[in-house]
Design a protein around this motif. Structure first.
Motif, mmCIF file in Angstrom:
data_model
loop_
_atom_site.group_PDB
_atom_site.id
_atom_site.type_symbol
_atom_site.label_atom_id
_atom_site.label_comp_id
_atom_site.label_asym_id
_atom_site.label_seq_id
_atom_site.Cartn_x
_atom_site.Cartn_y
_atom_site.Cartn_z
ATOM 1 N N PRO A 190 42.379 -13.509 23.237
ATOM 2 C CA PRO A 190 43.710 -13.349 22.629
ATOM 3 C C PRO A 190 43.966 -14.440 21.602
ATOM 4 C CG PRO A 190 43.876 -14.257 24.849
ATOM 5 C CD PRO A 190 42.448 -13.834 24.675
ATOM 6 N N SER A 191 44.964 -14.245 20.780
ATOM 7 C CA SER A 191 45.310 -15.267 19.801
ATOM 8 C C SER A 191 45.756 -16.542 20.513
ATOM 9 C CB SER A 191 46.432 -14.764 18.892
ATOM 10 O OG SER A 191 47.593 -14.471 19.652
ATOM 11 N N LYS A 192 45.370 -17.681 19.952
ATOM 12 C CA LYS A 192 45.716 -18.991 20.491
ATOM 13 C C LYS A 192 45.430 -19.080 21.998
ATOM 14 C CE LYS A 192 48.982 -21.338 18.502
ATOM 15 N NZ LYS A 192 50.261 -21.862 17.959
ATOM 16 N N PRO A 193 44.174 -18.923 22.378
ATOM 17 C CA PRO A 193 43.833 -19.005 23.803
ATOM 18 C C PRO A 193 43.893 -20.440 24.310
ATOM 19 C CG PRO A 193 41.841 -18.846 22.508
ATOM 20 C CD PRO A 193 42.996 -18.693 21.540
ATOM 21 N N ILE A 194 44.222 -20.587 25.570
ATOM 22 C CA ILE A 194 44.230 -21.899 26.221
ATOM 23 C C ILE A 194 43.998 -21.688 27.704
ATOM 24 C CG2 ILE A 194 46.720 -22.036 26.782
ATOM 25 C CD1 ILE A 194 46.538 -24.958 25.593
ATOM 26 N N MET A 195 43.397 -22.664 28.369
ATOM 27 C CA MET A 195 43.172 -22.552 29.809
ATOM 28 C C MET A 195 43.880 -23.698 30.523
ATOM 29 S SD MET A 195 39.588 -22.338 32.010
ATOM 30 C CE MET A 195 39.005 -20.946 31.051
ATOM 31 N N LEU A 196 44.584 -23.366 31.591
ATOM 32 C CA LEU A 196 45.261 -24.345 32.437
ATOM 33 C C LEU A 196 44.455 -24.527 33.710
ATOM 34 C CD1 LEU A 196 48.922 -22.973 32.142
ATOM 35 C CD2 LEU A 196 47.806 -24.681 30.679
ATOM 36 N N THR A 197 44.060 -25.759 34.014
ATOM 37 C CA THR A 197 43.313 -26.015 35.242
ATOM 38 C C THR A 197 43.996 -27.113 36.051
ATOM 39 O OG1 THR A 197 41.814 -27.731 34.346
ATOM 40 C CG2 THR A 197 41.181 -25.428 34.008
ATOM 41 N N PHE A 198 43.844 -27.018 37.363
ATOM 42 C CA PHE A 198 44.491 -27.947 38.286
ATOM 43 C C PHE A 198 43.465 -28.408 39.319
ATOM 44 C CE2 PHE A 198 47.651 -25.152 36.540
ATOM 45 C CZ PHE A 198 48.755 -25.960 36.305
ATOM 46 N N ASP A 199 43.310 -29.720 39.461
ATOM 47 C CA ASP A 199 42.313 -30.284 40.367
ATOM 48 C C ASP A 199 42.954 -30.890 41.611
ATOM 49 O OD1 ASP A 199 40.592 -29.651 38.320
ATOM 50 O OD2 ASP A 199 39.801 -31.674 38.060
ATOM 51 N N ASP A 200 42.207 -30.894 42.692
ATOM 52 C CA ASP A 200 42.459 -31.722 43.887
ATOM 53 C C ASP A 200 43.390 -31.120 44.930
ATOM 54 O OD1 ASP A 200 40.824 -33.470 42.558
ATOM 55 O OD2 ASP A 200 42.362 -34.972 42.169
ATOM 56 N N THR A 201 43.901 -29.878 44.724
ATOM 57 C CA THR A 201 44.579 -29.156 45.808
ATOM 58 C C THR A 201 45.969 -29.669 46.140
ATOM 59 O OG1 THR A 201 42.321 -29.167 46.755
ATOM 60 C CG2 THR A 201 43.968 -27.936 47.955
ATOM 61 N N ASP A 202 46.574 -30.467 45.288
ATOM 62 C CA ASP A 202 47.917 -30.977 45.587
ATOM 63 C C ASP A 202 48.918 -29.823 45.730
ATOM 64 O OD1 ASP A 202 47.946 -34.098 45.263
ATOM 65 O OD2 ASP A 202 46.659 -33.327 43.666
ATOM 66 N N GLU A 203 49.771 -29.913 46.747
ATOM 67 C CA GLU A 203 50.704 -28.818 47.027
ATOM 68 C C GLU A 203 51.705 -28.605 45.903
ATOM 69 O OE1 GLU A 203 53.135 -27.212 50.908
ATOM 70 O OE2 GLU A 203 53.399 -29.315 50.362
ATOM 71 N N ASP A 204 52.021 -29.661 45.160
ATOM 72 C CA ASP A 204 52.997 -29.495 44.085
ATOM 73 C C ASP A 204 52.487 -28.594 42.959
ATOM 74 O OD1 ASP A 204 51.253 -31.408 42.788
ATOM 75 O OD2 ASP A 204 52.466 -33.008 43.673
ATOM 76 N N GLY A 250 46.185 -19.555 35.842
ATOM 77 C CA GLY A 250 45.398 -20.774 35.752
ATOM 78 C C GLY A 250 44.229 -20.782 36.706
ATOM 79 N N VAL A 251 43.535 -21.915 36.703
ATOM 80 C CA VAL A 251 42.372 -22.119 37.568
ATOM 81 C C VAL A 251 42.682 -23.295 38.487
ATOM 82 C CG1 VAL A 251 39.878 -22.392 37.652
ATOM 83 C CG2 VAL A 251 40.963 -21.488 35.570
ATOM 84 N N PHE A 252 42.530 -23.078 39.774
ATOM 85 C CA PHE A 252 42.817 -24.120 40.756
ATOM 86 C C PHE A 252 41.504 -24.525 41.426
ATOM 87 C CE2 PHE A 252 46.714 -21.910 39.975
ATOM 88 C CZ PHE A 252 47.691 -22.881 40.037
ATOM 89 N N PHE A 253 41.060 -25.754 41.144
ATOM 90 C CA PHE A 253 39.819 -26.265 41.705
ATOM 91 C C PHE A 253 40.146 -26.976 43.013
ATOM 92 C CE2 PHE A 253 38.575 -25.908 37.189
ATOM 93 C CZ PHE A 253 37.452 -25.094 37.359
ATOM 94 N N ILE A 254 39.644 -26.397 44.097
ATOM 95 C CA ILE A 254 40.081 -26.774 45.441
ATOM 96 C C ILE A 254 39.099 -27.712 46.128
ATOM 97 C CG2 ILE A 254 40.692 -25.885 47.719
ATOM 98 C CD1 ILE A 254 42.658 -25.125 45.458
ATOM 99 N N MET A 255 39.614 -28.824 46.613
ATOM 100 C CA MET A 255 38.899 -29.752 47.476
ATOM 101 C C MET A 255 39.257 -29.360 48.916
ATOM 102 S SD MET A 255 39.506 -33.882 47.485
ATOM 103 C CE MET A 255 41.250 -33.644 47.909
ATOM 104 N N THR A 256 38.268 -28.925 49.701
ATOM 105 C CA THR A 256 38.590 -28.236 50.958
ATOM 106 C C THR A 256 38.914 -29.147 52.135
ATOM 107 O OG1 THR A 256 36.230 -28.063 51.495
ATOM 108 C CG2 THR A 256 37.246 -26.203 50.330
#
Length: 257
Positions: free
Chosen positions: A94-108, A124-130
């Protein structure tokens, strides 16, 4: 379904998976980069937070302003499957693509960031530390991770306890990668194809190990992509807490080429 990997020259084929793509590194390196943003904690600063810590802590008001700016500026969030297809096949974005990623599993990320993202139809993409799932306060539960996935977000692996990939030896690959990945696959009911390096620190020795385990793309931080395997070194930038919107916009336009 069990996946089998065969390497033929510069090409990787994944049998038994939905994604099978031969591609030369030069093809990936030739593509214009998509801005990929990385967030960690989303909360107001405390008096005890150090200056360095504040770089990783995003005040909710700042995050809300940034997401609104992205929406008002015409950005569209994309997910890793789209990025992978673009880098390997030249698929349209899509026009003006961007990706939002979140690390470390914080509940907020679930309680603050996700409701704000929904206002604009962002995913978005949530990278989970289990290690923290259903065990530590202020971290997400398995149920919250499942809800994020069901709502259309992508769940990626971020190891068991954030152990530096550069230091893996012996059973570390089983403890840090194999078991956490199986746990995330059990939660989501789908294969996990995407990985984020703890601390953003990658090394070439990890690339074949990640590929053997079904990962087709891995995310670091702002270092240059490895020209021998750029799919294993996709670049992101950490959005610093306290940035002005001018700084935020400038970073997006300056740091990706």
């Amino acid at each position: 379904m069990k996946k089998h990997f065969v390497c033929l020259g510069l090409s990787w084929f994944v049998f038994g998976a939905t994604i099978a793509q031969p591609v030369a590194p030069s093809v990936v390196m030739s593509k214009k980069e998509v801005p990929i943003l990385c967030y960690h904690q989303v909360r107001d600063w405390k008096a005890t937070d150090s200056k360095v810590s504040k770089d990783y802590i995003m005040p909710p008001a700042d995050l809300k302003a940034e997401l609104k700016m992205l929406h008002d500026s015409g950005y569209h969030t994309i997910l890793p499957d789209q990025l992978y297809a673009y880098l390997t096949k030249g698929a349209a974005l899509p026009s003006k693509p961007i990706m939002l990623t979140f690390d470390d599993t914080d509940e907020d990320q679930y309680t603050v960031a996700w409701p704000e993202m929904k206002k604009y139809g962002f995913k978005g993409v949530f990278f989970i530390m289990t290690i923290s799932l259903n065990k530590l306060p202020h971290y997400m539960t398995k149920e919250q991770v499942k809800e994020l996935y069901t709502a259309g977000n992508v769940i990626g692996s971020h190891t068991w306890d954030h152990h530096n990939v550069k230091k893996y030896q012996g059973k570390d690959w089983e403890i840090q990668i194999d078991k956490p990945t199986k746990q995330l696959e059990a939660i989501t009911g789908t294969p996990i194809h995407y990985f984020a390096y703890p601390f953003g620190l990658q090394n070439r020795a990890a690339f074949p190990e990640l590929r053997k385990r079904g990962f087709i793309m891995a995310f670091q931080l702002a270092d240059k992509m490895d020209p021998t395997d750029p799919l294993m070194t996709v670049r992101r930038i950490i959005v610093g807490g306290g940035w002005s919107l001018k700084t935020f916009s400038a970073a997006i336009n300056r740091d990706f080429h």
